[in-house]
Design a protein around this motif. Structure first.
Motif, PDB file in Angstrom:
ATOM      1  N   PRO A 199       0.358  -0.949  -0.118  1.00 16.19           N
ATOM      2  CA  PRO A 199       0.364   0.146   0.315  1.00 16.19           C
ATOM      3  C   PRO A 199       0.888   1.148   0.075  1.00 16.19           C
ATOM      4  N   THR A 200       0.116   2.151  -0.620  1.00 18.53           N
ATOM      5  CA  THR A 200       0.878   3.873   0.111  1.00 18.53           C
ATOM      6  C   THR A 200      -0.190   4.252  -0.036  1.00 18.53           C
ATOM      7  N   LEU A 201       0.016   5.445   1.330  1.00 16.79           N
ATOM      8  CA  LEU A 201      -0.433   6.264   2.028  1.00 16.79           C
ATOM      9  C   LEU A 201      -0.805   7.753   1.504  1.00 16.79           C
ATOM     10  N   VAL A 202      -1.166   8.227   1.044  1.00 14.95           N
ATOM     11  CA  VAL A 202      -1.416   9.485   0.146  1.00 14.95           C
ATOM     12  C   VAL A 202      -2.705  10.552   1.754  1.00 14.95           C
ATOM     13  N   ALA A 203      -1.927  11.386   1.717  1.00 15.60           N
ATOM     14  CA  ALA A 203      -2.335  12.538   2.909  1.00 15.60           C
ATOM     15  C   ALA A 203      -2.550  14.294   2.955  1.00 15.60           C
ATOM     16  N   ASP A 204      -3.197  15.585   3.239  1.00 17.27           N
ATOM     17  CA  ASP A 204      -3.000  16.646   3.795  1.00 17.27           C
ATOM     18  C   ASP A 204      -2.766  16.244   4.395  1.00 17.27           C
ATOM     19  N   ILE A 205      -1.409  17.049   4.622  1.00 13.66           N
ATOM     20  CA  ILE A 205      -0.873  17.772   6.810  1.00 13.66           C
ATOM     21  C   ILE A 205      -0.401  19.096   6.550  1.00 13.66           C
ATOM     22  N   ARG A 206      -0.895  19.399   7.924  1.00  9.36           N
ATOM     23  CA  ARG A 206       0.132  20.953   8.181  1.00  9.36           C
ATOM     24  C   ARG A 206       1.300  20.075   9.143  1.00  9.36           C
ATOM     25  N   VAL A 207       2.725  20.759   8.819  1.00  8.12           N
ATOM     26  CA  VAL A 207       3.123  19.938   9.050  1.00  8.12           C
ATOM     27  C   VAL A 207       4.528  21.022   9.419  1.00  8.12           C
ATOM     28  N   THR A 208       5.336  21.506  11.522  1.00  9.11           N
ATOM     29  CA  THR A 208       6.002  22.049  11.093  1.00  9.11           C
ATOM     30  C   THR A 208       7.786  21.984  10.559  1.00  9.11           C
ATOM     31  N   GLY A 209       8.695  22.883  10.862  1.00  7.82           N
ATOM     32  CA  GLY A 209       9.951  22.159  10.069  1.00  7.82           C
ATOM     33  C   GLY A 209      10.755  22.160   8.962  1.00  7.82           C
ATOM     34  N   LEU A 210       9.706  22.061   8.193  1.00  8.97           N
ATOM     35  CA  LEU A 210      10.313  22.400   7.196  1.00  8.97           C
ATOM     36  C   LEU A 210       9.994  23.170   6.132  1.00  8.97           C
ATOM     37  N   ASP A 211      10.675  23.828   4.700  1.00  7.34           N
ATOM     38  CA  ASP A 211       9.888  25.202   4.187  1.00  7.34           C
ATOM     39  C   ASP A 211       9.405  24.394   3.100  1.00  7.34           C
ATOM     40  N   ARG A 212       8.777  25.835   2.516  1.00  8.73           N
ATOM     41  CA  ARG A 212       7.597  25.210   2.015  1.00  8.73           C
ATOM     42  C   ARG A 212       8.085  25.852   0.114  1.00  8.73           C
ATOM     43  N   ASP A 213       9.927  25.762   0.279  1.00  2.52           N
ATOM     44  CA  ASP A 213      10.534  25.789  -1.407  1.00  2.52           C
ATOM     45  C   ASP A 213      10.568  24.938  -1.753  1.00  2.52           C
ATOM     46  N   ASN A 214      10.917  23.477  -0.745  1.00  2.82           N
ATOM     47  CA  ASN A 214      11.058  21.814  -2.179  1.00  2.82           C
ATOM     48  C   ASN A 214      10.290  20.698  -1.331  1.00  2.82           C
ATOM     49  N   TRP A 215      10.627  20.007  -2.037  1.00  6.67           N
ATOM     50  CA  TRP A 215       9.788  18.870  -1.917  1.00  6.67           C
ATOM     51  C   TRP A 215      10.735  17.736  -1.527  1.00  6.67           C
ATOM     52  N   HIS A 216       9.833  17.990   0.134  1.00  3.06           N
ATOM     53  CA  HIS A 216      11.408  17.051   0.399  1.00  3.06           C
ATOM     54  C   HIS A 216      10.882  15.431   0.611  1.00  3.06           C
ATOM     55  N   VAL A 217      11.908  14.373  -0.025  1.00  9.22           N
ATOM     56  CA  VAL A 217      12.431  13.318  -0.272  1.00  9.22           C
ATOM     57  C   VAL A 217      12.791  12.862   0.969  1.00  9.22           C
ATOM     58  N   PHE A 218      12.584  11.236   1.238  1.00  8.90           N
ATOM     59  CA  PHE A 218      13.239  10.817   2.425  1.00  8.90           C
ATOM     60  C   PHE A 218      13.455   9.296   1.977  1.00  8.90           C
ATOM     61  N   PRO A 219      14.304   9.237   1.727  1.00 15.35           N
ATOM     62  CA  PRO A 219      15.244   7.065   0.814  1.00 15.35           C
ATOM     63  C   PRO A 219      14.470   6.793   2.055  1.00 15.35           C
ATOM     64  N   PRO A 220      13.672   5.377   1.007  1.00 14.81           N
ATOM     65  CA  PRO A 220      13.724   4.245   2.188  1.00 14.81           C
ATOM     66  C   PRO A 220      14.533   3.996   2.873  1.00 14.81           C
ATOM     67  N   ALA A 221      15.587   3.705   4.570  1.00 14.94           N
ATOM     68  CA  ALA A 221      16.046   3.256   5.483  1.00 14.94           C
ATOM     69  C   ALA A 221      15.475   2.376   6.474  1.00 14.94           C
ATOM     70  N   GLY A 222      16.297   1.314   6.578  1.00 21.18           N
ATOM     71  CA  GLY A 222      15.805   0.731   7.437  1.00 21.18           C
ATOM     72  C   GLY A 222      14.875  -0.250   7.805  1.00 21.18           C
ATOM     73  N   GLY A 223      14.424  -0.838   6.389  1.00 21.69           N
ATOM     74  CA  GLY A 223      13.343  -1.407   5.619  1.00 21.69           C
ATOM     75  C   GLY A 223      12.038  -0.866   5.737  1.00 21.69           C
ATOM     76  N   GLU A 224      12.619   0.439   5.948  1.00 25.10           N
ATOM     77  CA  GLU A 224      11.231   0.751   5.441  1.00 25.10           C
ATOM     78  C   GLU A 224      11.018   1.516   4.430  1.00 25.10           C
ATOM     79  N   GLY A 225       9.935   2.328   3.688  1.00 23.81           N
ATOM     80  CA  GLY A 225       9.642   1.938   2.892  1.00 23.81           C
ATOM     81  C   GLY A 225       9.825   3.955   2.253  1.00 23.81           C
ATOM     82  N   PHE A 226      10.059   4.698   0.710  1.00 20.06           N
ATOM     83  CA  PHE A 226      10.126   6.261   0.823  1.00 20.06           C
ATOM     84  C   PHE A 226       9.289   7.206   1.245  1.00 20.06           C
ATOM     85  N   LEU A 227       9.568   8.298   1.891  1.00 19.56           N
ATOM     86  CA  LEU A 227       8.445   9.004   2.538  1.00 19.56           C
ATOM     87  C   LEU A 227       8.401   9.921   1.658  1.00 19.56           C
TER      88      LEU A 227
END
Length: 493
Positions: A199-227
């Motif tokens: 499965p893939t999860l998609v959500a509209d969220i509000r979050v602090t700590g990230l700028d709005r100038d980039n699409w923030h990509v977190f590659p897979p690590a520790g057996g988890e999928g990408f975010l």
């Protein structure tokens, strides 16, 4: 459009009657309703839900769809509501590792003024813009109408709902998504494959700590999928998308569940996610209906084809289904065109959907880059019944019948301005040859232009070249085929 409510029509007591019933108020259904409204065709849009879809899901508007929105009168609103895609920023262990370009660079040209990449608009905002334009033209959506049955005969379609009067229509269109109730009622099957069993999860969220100038990509690590967490323009929201590696996973869509997901896969703390505004999960599929028509009922959008979102093709292909079908329904209902004209819908759109499904799947699997092909500007209908090319011995690369009609400015005429509206356009390029006076067509003459070469071109209401020749010889027969040979059409607004 105002509907008639009558006690009995064609043997259906207390039925609401209309020319076209559209089931589903997503981008497909709203685009079709809008196009029909400006052509003076009565249409009723019914939607099972109590309101328009609330999420950002289909957020990429491809250049070809921008051209469609230009014609429909919503481009300015779409531009104001959106923005360019931000550059990807890859993170690891809380540190920026470098930029990631999501799209191959392409340049806008005179002939392709919106090329260059998709325009980002959250799907809920696109739908609200389409619905507002529909309301301007006198249309509306009937919410809370869940379809429970469809019957048809030689004269029309009867749709029955869980509550409210049945609807009797001359034609009906299933625009009710991948789990289409209309498609199931008709017994039309979907053939395809699961692109990713997890499965893939998609959500509209509000979050602090990230700028709005980039699409923030977190590659897979520790057996988890990408975010990935992408800012949505002109909102306070971000779209979160995360995939899982275990097909048995049931993603937790709650605020606590999404906070845990973000904290596990990024450097952010759980409380940095302050709100979840919408969330869903799915398993990416590529599937297509075995046919796009059953009698007086047509399938369009996700009811006809389901894409992986990776390619950014689903919403765009769906909007263009509606754009292809709208003028044909109007031609049959209002302009005296033969009903056989509607046979061209499946002939033209089914191969396009199949091609876009393959492209979306290739992008999802990393086999294809997002570039010129994903912009849909090269799609056309060469070789189909409505693409009549009378010229011979044309050099490679020459514009032909069936191709998208390019933009450009010649002799003070911008072609997209000339095409805009529900009419046909009879275009002569670099020739003074005589042309017939076609009711319902606007005649435009320009000097030679390399995007067209020279000749006579009859441009369809959906801005594809229908007929092409060095002179107008044979054009009258084609005009009769598509309903241009009778009295002047009612063009609406």
């Amino acid at each position: 459009m105002k509907l008639n409510s009558v006690k009995e029509m064609d043997g259906v007591p207390d039925a609401t009657t209309t020319d076209v019933l559209i089931v589903g108020a997503g981008p497909t259904g709203l685009t079709l309703a809008l196009d029909l409204a400006r052509r003076g065709v009565r249409a009723l849009v019914v939607e099972r839900s109590a309101a328009l879809f609330p999420g950002s899901r289909g957020k990429g508007i491809q250049p070809r769809t921008m051209e469609v929105f230009d014609d429909l009168g919503v481009l300015d609103a779409i531009r104001a509501a959106g923005g360019v895609y931000p550059v990807g920023m890859v993170w690891q262990d809380g540190r920026r590792q470098g930029e990631h370009r999501m799209f191959d660079e392409t340049e806008a040209t005179e002939a392709e003024p919106y090329a260059g990449g998709p325009w980002m608009v959250p799907q809920w905002r696109t739908q609200s813009i389409l619905a507002a334009r529909l309301a301007e033209l006198g249309g509306s959506v009937a919410f809370g109408r869940e379809l429970v049955g469809v019957e048809q005969d030689t004269d029309g379609v009867t749709a029955r709902f869980g509550s409210g009067a049945p609807v009797r229509a001359r034609w009906a269109v299933a625009a009710d998504g991948g789990r289409s109730a209309v498609r199931r009622a008709l017994g039309i099957t979907m053939t395809g494959e699961t692109v990713d069993p997890a499965p893939t999860l998609v959500a509209d969220i509000r979050v602090t700590g990230l700028d709005r100038d980039n699409w923030h990509v977190f590659p897979p690590a520790g057996g988890e999928g990408f975010l990935a967490i992408c800012p949505l323009p002109h909102t306070q929201d971000f779209q979160l998308m995360g995939n899982f590696t275990d097909p048995a996973t049931q993603p937790d869509l709650s605020l606590d569940g999404i906070r845990k997901l973000v904290a596990t896969r990024t450097h952010l703390a759980p409380d940095d996610v302050t709100e979840v505004r919408w969330a869903s999960d799915f398993r990416p599929r590529a599937a297509m209906a075995d046919r796009f028509r059953e009698g007086r009922v047509f399938l369009a959008g996700d009811a006809a084809h389901v894409h992986s979102p990776a390619g950014g093709q689903g919403l765009n292909t769906s909007v263009q289904d509606a754009y292809n079908l709208g003028w044909k329904l109007a031609a049959v209902l209002r302009e005296g065109a033969p009903a056989a004209l509607l046979d061209s819908y499946e002939e033209e759109r089914l191969p396009v959907a199949a091609r876009m499904l393959g492209l979306s799947t290739g992008v999802h699997r990393g086999e294809v880059r997002r570039g010129a092909a994903t912009q849909q500007l090269g799609l056309g209908y060469r070789g189909t019944a409505l693409a009549v090319e009378t010229r011979t011995d044309l050099p490679e690369g020459t514009l032909r019948a069936g191709d998208r009609a390019p933009d450009g400015i010649r002799a003070g005429v911008r072609l997209f301005d000339a095409f805009r509206g529900p009419h046909w356009t009879l275009l002569t390029v670099g020739t003074d040859t005589g042309v017939p006076d076609l009711p319902g067509a606007r005649t435009v003459r320009i000097p030679a232009y390399e995007a067209y070469g020279s000749g006579v071109f009859l441009v369809r209401p959906d801005a594809h070249v229908g007929w092409a020749g060095r002179t107008a010889h044979g054009l009258a027969e084609y005009a009769a085929l598509v309903g241009l040979g009778g009295p002047a059409r009612q063009t609406g607004r």
